[in-house]
Scaffold this active site. Structure first.
Site, mmCIF file in Angstrom:
data_model
loop_
_atom_site.group_PDB
_atom_site.id
_atom_site.type_symbol
_atom_site.label_atom_id
_atom_site.label_comp_id
_atom_site.label_asym_id
_atom_site.label_seq_id
_atom_site.Cartn_x
_atom_site.Cartn_y
_atom_site.Cartn_z
ATOM 1 N N GLU A 181 0.835 -1.201 0.000
ATOM 2 C CA GLU A 181 0.000 0.000 0.000
ATOM 3 C C GLU A 181 0.874 1.257 0.000
ATOM 4 O OE1 GLU A 181 -1.459 1.667 3.638
ATOM 5 O OE2 GLU A 181 -1.153 -0.254 4.666
ATOM 6 N N LYS A 185 -4.471 -1.923 14.241
ATOM 7 C CA LYS A 185 -3.853 -0.809 14.938
ATOM 8 C C LYS A 185 -4.268 -0.788 16.403
ATOM 9 C CE LYS A 185 -3.248 1.885 10.753
ATOM 10 N NZ LYS A 185 -3.742 0.862 9.807
#
Length: 308
Positions: A29, A163
């Site tokens: 990404e 996360k």
């Protein structure tokens, strides 16, 4: 009235040649570079991550949208642009049609990178941490588009969990509801991004890149959707757990006091963590991405061998 043509993805010569020949390729990404790491460290990290994929035995394919055209595999000049432009848009799947139709540039998130990678014929994707269900989502309905995208997109995603600021148990429940396959890399504990163990278990684990490739091959024969390979940091490489927990709690409280909402919460909290840890969180972040990239390269190589 005929619809306006949308430019197809442009594959770099190296990526195109590898796919035609059946050699392993790993998607990367670009949001990590444009929005996840500070400048100028992000530019050096871009090369390091691609080199880690090569060390794992695969060709790297960093993905971004440049002037309305998806690029799978970037030139050095394009990587420079992604890393240097502070105004570069962040493009999820919902944003891609706008960027492509109107000629905008942007960095791709997990969801949009996965989509563009799969459309190009790439079966493995390496990232840092997934998005997921945010804390207090019962009131805010704040959930990352990554989760639904992975339920629809067939590829292996190597990550270090989700996360740290997210609701990990709720995220795992949501992945189960969406029938996304989750396996731990040599562990039955789900990693916590900066820390080795999030506190949540996973039902399955794989002991080798070959096992991970076979799991994905079996999934692909059965039903569309991703296989998430959760790769934890070694205990001696994780961020100090006491520091991590304290700073995350303080950062979430500060974000709430500052009125940060939705997509603004993650950069606010991660910036707070970086400052409070004296840069240690940045070092850990880069380290885990490099580990994921190399492992993804190994899995891609095994997947190519299965196809051959």
């Amino acid at each position: 009235m005929p619809s306006s043509p949308i430019s197809p993805s442009v594959l770099s010569p190296e990526v195109a040649d590898a796919l035609i020949a059946g050699r392993p390729v790993v998607a990367l990404e670009s949001t990590l570079l444009a929005h996840g790491l500070p400048r100028p460290q992000n530019r050096a990290a871009a090369d390091q991550v691609e080199n880690a994929v090569r060390a794992g035995g695969a060709v790297p394919a960093t993905i971004a949208v440049v002037d309305g055209v998806p690029h799978v595999g970037l030139t050095a000049a394009q990587v420079d642009r992604v890393c240097a432009d502070p105004e570069l848009a962040k493009l999820g799947v919902r944003d891609l049609p706008v960027a492509l139709a109107l000629g905008h540039s942007g960095a791709t998130t997990v969801s949009s990178t996965a989509l563009l990678a799969a459309r190009a014929g790439i079966g493995v994707f390496a990232t840092g941490g997934l998005g997921g269900v945010h804390r207090h989502a019962a009131e805010t309905f704040d959930e990352s588009a990554d989760l639904v995208a992975l339920a629809r997109t067939s590829l292996v995603v190597v990550c270090a969990g989700v996360k740290s600021i997210l609701d990990v148990p709720a995220t795992l429940e949501r992945l189960e509801s969406l029938s996304v396959t989750v396996v731990g890399w040599r562990t039955n504990r789900f990693p916590g991004f900066y820390v080795t163990d999030s506190g949540s278990p996973v039902d399955w684990s794989v002991a080798s890149a070959g096992e991970a490739a076979r799991v994905f091959a079996a999934r692909r024969e059965l039903v569309p959707g991703a296989v998430v390979v959760a790769n934890p940091l070694p205990v001696d490489e994780q961020l100090d757990t006491e520091l991590h927990d304290r700073v995350i709690a303080d950062a979430l409280a500060a974000a709430d006091a500052a009125g940060a909402r939705g997509k603004d919460v993650t950069p606010f909290v991660l910036g707070h963590l970086h400052d409070a840890s004296g840069g240690a969180s940045l070092e850990v972040n880069v380290r885990l991405v490099l580990r994921n990239a190399e492992l993804a390269g190994q899995i891609a190589a095994e997947l190519a061998a299965l196809a051959g």
